[in-house]
Scaffold this motif. Structure first.
Motif, PDB file in Angstrom:
ATOM      1  N   GLU A 220       0.832  -1.210   0.000  1.00  0.00           N
ATOM      2  CA  GLU A 220       0.000   0.000   0.000  1.00  0.00           C
ATOM      3  C   GLU A 220       0.864   1.256   0.000  1.00  0.00           C
ATOM      4  OE1 GLU A 220      -3.115   2.077   3.036  1.00  0.00           O
ATOM      5  OE2 GLU A 220      -3.305  -0.088   2.746  1.00  0.00           O
ATOM      6  N   ARG A 221       1.936   1.236   0.777  1.00  0.00           N
ATOM      7  CA  ARG A 221       2.853   2.385   0.816  1.00  0.00           C
ATOM      8  C   ARG A 221       3.502   2.597  -0.539  1.00  0.00           C
ATOM      9  NH1 ARG A 221       8.085   3.941   1.622  1.00  0.00           N
ATOM     10  NH2 ARG A 221       8.887   1.831   1.440  1.00  0.00           N
TER      11      ARG A 221
ATOM     12  N   HIS B 145       1.071   4.202  -2.877  1.00  0.00           N
ATOM     13  CA  HIS B 145       0.941   5.636  -2.576  1.00  0.00           C
ATOM     14  C   HIS B 145       2.112   6.417  -3.175  1.00  0.00           C
ATOM     15  CE1 HIS B 145      -0.334   9.192  -0.427  1.00  0.00           C
ATOM     16  NE2 HIS B 145       0.853   9.308   0.113  1.00  0.00           N
TER      17      HIS B 145
ATOM     18  N   ASN C 109       1.594   6.784  -6.874  1.00  0.00           N
ATOM     19  CA  ASN C 109       0.603   7.826  -7.164  1.00  0.00           C
ATOM     20  C   ASN C 109       1.204   9.222  -7.036  1.00  0.00           C
ATOM     21  OD1 ASN C 109      -1.404   5.977  -7.675  1.00  0.00           O
ATOM     22  ND2 ASN C 109      -2.276   6.079  -5.631  1.00  0.00           N
ATOM     23  N   GLN C 110       1.999   9.438  -6.004  1.00  0.00           N
ATOM     24  CA  GLN C 110       2.653  10.739  -5.836  1.00  0.00           C
ATOM     25  C   GLN C 110       3.610  11.028  -6.987  1.00  0.00           C
ATOM     26  OE1 GLN C 110       4.434  10.448  -1.943  1.00  0.00           O
ATOM     27  NE2 GLN C 110       2.783  11.630  -1.022  1.00  0.00           N
TER      28      GLN C 110
END
Length: 94
Positions: A51-52, A55, A58-59
């Motif tokens: 999940e990290r 993220h 996405n950034q």
């Protein structure tokens, strides 16, 4: 009893279970419980790490799009100024 918490074939921690009595260490139910919990913690850590990573991806995508937009924005401003100079020189001068 101490069992590893594993991530990507590396031990990142240990799950420990302490017994009040020495004879409880050989209880097969306790051994299975500790092994199951160790595997569960390993899986949960792997899920949180995935999940990290998602993220972070996405950034990075957002920053990439912003980097593409900034030159485009500057290009549009320069074209607008150029057009104003050609169409109305008096208004374009300071």
């Amino acid at each position: 009893m101490k069992l590893p918490i594993i991530q990507k074939q590396q031990t990142i921690g240990h799950f420990s279970l302490y017994y009040e009595r020495a004879q409880d260490k050989n209880n097969t139910g306790s051994i299975a419980l500790v092994k199951g919990l160790s595997q569960l913690f390993s899986q949960q850590y792997a899920l949180s790490e995935a999940e990290r990573q998602g993220h972070l991806v996405n950034q990075a995508e957002i920053k990439s799009l912003q980097a593409q937009m900034n030159p485009h924005f500057l290009f549009n401003i320069l074209n607008a100024v150029k057009s104003l100079i050609r169409s109305n020189q008096e208004e374009a001068s300071p």
